[in-house]
Design an enzyme around this catalytic site. Structure first.
Site, mmCIF file in Angstrom:
data_model
loop_
_atom_site.group_PDB
_atom_site.id
_atom_site.type_symbol
_atom_site.label_atom_id
_atom_site.label_comp_id
_atom_site.label_asym_id
_atom_site.label_seq_id
_atom_site.Cartn_x
_atom_site.Cartn_y
_atom_site.Cartn_z
ATOM 1 N N ASN A 105 0.794 -1.324 -0.067
ATOM 2 C CA ASN A 105 -0.148 0.061 0.084
ATOM 3 C C ASN A 105 0.928 1.084 0.224
ATOM 4 O O ASN A 105 1.985 1.067 0.143
ATOM 5 C CB ASN A 105 -0.946 -0.186 1.143
ATOM 6 C CG ASN A 105 -0.095 -0.018 2.444
ATOM 7 O OD1 ASN A 105 0.346 0.665 2.887
ATOM 8 N ND2 ASN A 105 -0.511 -1.179 3.252
ATOM 9 N N ASP A 140 -4.107 -6.983 5.013
ATOM 10 C CA ASP A 140 -4.996 -7.710 5.392
ATOM 11 C C ASP A 140 -4.963 -9.112 4.710
ATOM 12 O O ASP A 140 -5.241 -10.279 5.397
ATOM 13 C CB ASP A 140 -6.516 -7.255 5.144
ATOM 14 C CG ASP A 140 -6.677 -6.155 5.856
ATOM 15 O OD1 ASP A 140 -6.277 -5.874 6.938
ATOM 16 O OD2 ASP A 140 -7.574 -5.043 5.160
ATOM 17 N N LYS A 166 9.277 -16.435 -11.049
ATOM 18 C CA LYS A 166 8.679 -15.411 -11.667
ATOM 19 C C LYS A 166 7.510 -15.947 -12.549
ATOM 20 O O LYS A 166 7.650 -16.616 -13.366
ATOM 21 C CB LYS A 166 9.517 -14.522 -12.743
ATOM 22 C CG LYS A 166 8.832 -13.453 -13.136
ATOM 23 C CD LYS A 166 9.882 -12.630 -13.934
ATOM 24 C CE LYS A 166 8.907 -11.588 -14.944
ATOM 25 N NZ LYS A 166 9.671 -10.616 -16.002
ATOM 26 N N PRO A 218 -2.840 -12.451 9.700
ATOM 27 C CA PRO A 218 -3.156 -12.076 11.273
ATOM 28 C C PRO A 218 -3.860 -10.969 11.401
ATOM 29 O O PRO A 218 -3.154 -10.160 10.929
ATOM 30 C CB PRO A 218 -2.117 -12.658 11.803
ATOM 31 C CG PRO A 218 -0.833 -12.483 11.007
ATOM 32 C CD PRO A 218 -1.607 -13.114 9.782
ATOM 33 N N ASP A 219 -4.732 -10.775 12.191
ATOM 34 C CA ASP A 219 -5.292 -9.416 12.526
ATOM 35 C C ASP A 219 -4.521 -9.148 13.842
ATOM 36 O O ASP A 219 -4.818 -9.406 15.003
ATOM 37 C CB ASP A 219 -6.896 -9.514 12.908
ATOM 38 C CG ASP A 219 -7.272 -7.858 13.146
ATOM 39 O OD1 ASP A 219 -6.490 -7.067 13.429
ATOM 40 O OD2 ASP A 219 -8.378 -7.526 12.700
ATOM 41 N N ILE A 220 -3.196 -8.434 13.545
ATOM 42 C CA ILE A 220 -2.566 -8.142 14.728
ATOM 43 C C ILE A 220 -3.357 -7.223 15.961
ATOM 44 O O ILE A 220 -3.027 -7.779 17.130
ATOM 45 C CB ILE A 220 -1.222 -7.368 14.446
ATOM 46 C CG1 ILE A 220 -0.596 -8.169 13.202
ATOM 47 C CG2 ILE A 220 -0.244 -7.105 15.643
ATOM 48 C CD1 ILE A 220 0.673 -7.286 12.482
ATOM 49 N N LYS A 239 -14.419 -0.548 15.214
ATOM 50 C CA LYS A 239 -12.956 -1.107 15.346
ATOM 51 C C LYS A 239 -12.670 -0.855 16.806
ATOM 52 O O LYS A 239 -12.062 -1.826 17.528
ATOM 53 C CB LYS A 239 -12.133 -0.565 14.330
ATOM 54 C CG LYS A 239 -10.677 -1.054 14.348
ATOM 55 C CD LYS A 239 -9.981 -0.428 13.190
ATOM 56 C CE LYS A 239 -8.292 -0.952 13.023
ATOM 57 N NZ LYS A 239 -7.611 -0.457 11.835
ATOM 58 N N LYS A 262 -11.954 -4.405 18.652
ATOM 59 C CA LYS A 262 -10.594 -4.861 18.898
ATOM 60 C C LYS A 262 -10.109 -4.651 20.356
ATOM 61 O O LYS A 262 -9.069 -4.748 20.538
ATOM 62 C CB LYS A 262 -9.695 -4.229 17.816
ATOM 63 C CG LYS A 262 -10.265 -4.846 16.451
ATOM 64 C CD LYS A 262 -9.066 -4.536 15.291
ATOM 65 C CE LYS A 262 -9.709 -4.844 14.109
ATOM 66 N NZ LYS A 262 -8.657 -4.773 13.084
#
Length: 394
Positions: free
Chosen positions: A208, A277, A287, A303-305, A335, A339
């Site tokens: 990103n 994600d 390649k 994993p969703d840390i 969120k 969380k």
């Protein structure tokens, strides 16, 4: 209070007369004040005024020395804890931003390694000049601090922004700076920053646009407040910060593993990294060749840390970030609760690759603090100040 030493730099703006009030108030608060004036400043207010108020010699000329065994500008730079330039004119901002040191004041500033404040003061047209604004951004990115000008009637009889902040407000800024400088001393702070990269094949990856600037700014601010800071950083183009333990990672899994290793011993954890994600389900060791048909990649969850940290939270104060393109507050509140966070910083995705950001600090439905758009290094201090305010025992 310890006997803090401040160098008050005075330039040739008409607001120089207000600097006498600043010197007087700081002296009464117990600070030891040293004054350096430019030659033009002496035409507005006499150095005798400041020698009387501070009880110290006023410095103007570079080479008018009595004691030739000392290089005065270097000795001053070693002696003081903080430099405050008030008023800070268009001229001196331009000089410092471009590495010009041609008088006593600019030379001392150039030789000074600690923090420097500029209290802006000038004509509105000069204040709005893009060159000044570029110079301010350049200096802020190099750690210089600014006390912004206010709006009102100026000496030239125009109405607009450019008035130096009132002496009382400048003194409060200085007091806050010293009182908060060690407020996180003895506390362990973990910060994540930057993006992660998920490999597709040996030369391609998914990622990103996060630059890491927000996380690095938070790390610098926490260090200034006296914390023992650990920074877990994904790939960025930013320089390593002196005095901060930095752990470099690439993937979301690597960030997850390194964060878990450190988590139990931390007092404050701020997760500002933009973690991928998803990753490709099957990595290709070779390649992937271009074909005539479309290429389909199967993705699997990383994993969703932050979610995992929220489940394991004991005494840590846990702060997350939410970058959203729509329904910013609603999604961020969800969120926060889902969380098990203590605070969430909500911002639009448009701030990803910028030096500036507009953010909301959210603690619950009834505590949503909207902040103005500001430089990320300024926002970092705002966030830490709110954490300190709401977490009394941190």
């Amino acid at each position: 209070m310890q006997n803090r030493k401040i160098l008050l730099g005075i330039t040739g703006g008409i607001a120089a007369y207000k600097s006498a009030i600043i010197a007087s108030k700081l002296k009464k608060l117990g600070y030891d004040i040293y004054v350096v004036m430019t030659e033009n400043a002496t035409k507005i207010i006499s150095p005798i005024v400041f020698e009387t108020l501070t009880g110290n010699k006023v410095y103007v000329e570079m080479f008018k020395q009595i004691d030739y065994t000392e290089v005065e500008h270097i000795e001053l730079a070693k002696k003081v804890d903080l430099i405050v330039v008030a008023p800070a004119t268009y001229n001196i901002i331009g000089k410092i931003a471009n590495g010009i040191a041609d008088d006593m004041l600019t030379t001392v500033i150039s030789a000074f390694k600690k923090d420097k404040f500029f209290a802006l003061a000038m004509n509105t047209n000069m204040y709005e000049n893009p060159i000044l604004q570029e110079n301010i951004v350049k200096l802020k990115n190099n750690g210089y601090k600014f006390i912004d000008a206010t709006s009102g009637e100026l000496a030239c009889k125009t109405i607009g922004k450019g008035r130096m902040a009132e002496p009382e407000d400048i003194v409060i800024k200085i007091e806050n700076y010293f009182n908060k400088k060690d407020i996180l001393k003895g506390k362990k702070v973990l910060i994540t920053a930057g993006r992660t990269e998920e490999a597709i094949d040996p030369i391609r990856y998914m990622s990103n646009r996060s630059t890491g600037k927000m996380g690095y700014s938070l790390a610098k601010a926490a260090k200034l407040y006296g914390a023992d800071v650990t920074l877990i950083s994904g790939p960025t183009n930013l320089k390593k910060i002196d005095g901060i333990k930095t752990i470099n990672i690439k993937t979301a899994n690597e960030m997850y593993e390194e964060t878990l290793k450190k988590y139990d011993n931390m007092d404050l954890v701020i997760m500002s990294a933009a973690v991928a994600d998803y990753k490709v389900k099957e990595y290709s060791n070779e390649k992937i060749k271009k074909q005539d048909d479309d290429l389909t990649l199967k993705l699997t969850r990383n994993p969703d840390i932050l979610f995992e940290l929220g489940k394991m939270k004991k005494n840590q104060y846990l702060v997350g970030f939410a970058a959203e393109s729509s329904n910013l507050i609603k999604n961020s509140l969800g969120k926060l609760k889902r969380k098990n966070l203590d605070m969430i910083i909500a911002n639009n995705v448009s701030g990803f690759s910028s030096d500036e950001n507009k953010a909301y600090i959210i603690l619950d439905e009834n505590k949503i603090i909207e902040l103005e758009t500001m430089q990320k290094n300024e926002l970092a201090f705002k966030i830490l100040d709110k954490i300190i305010e709401y977490k009394i025992n941190l």
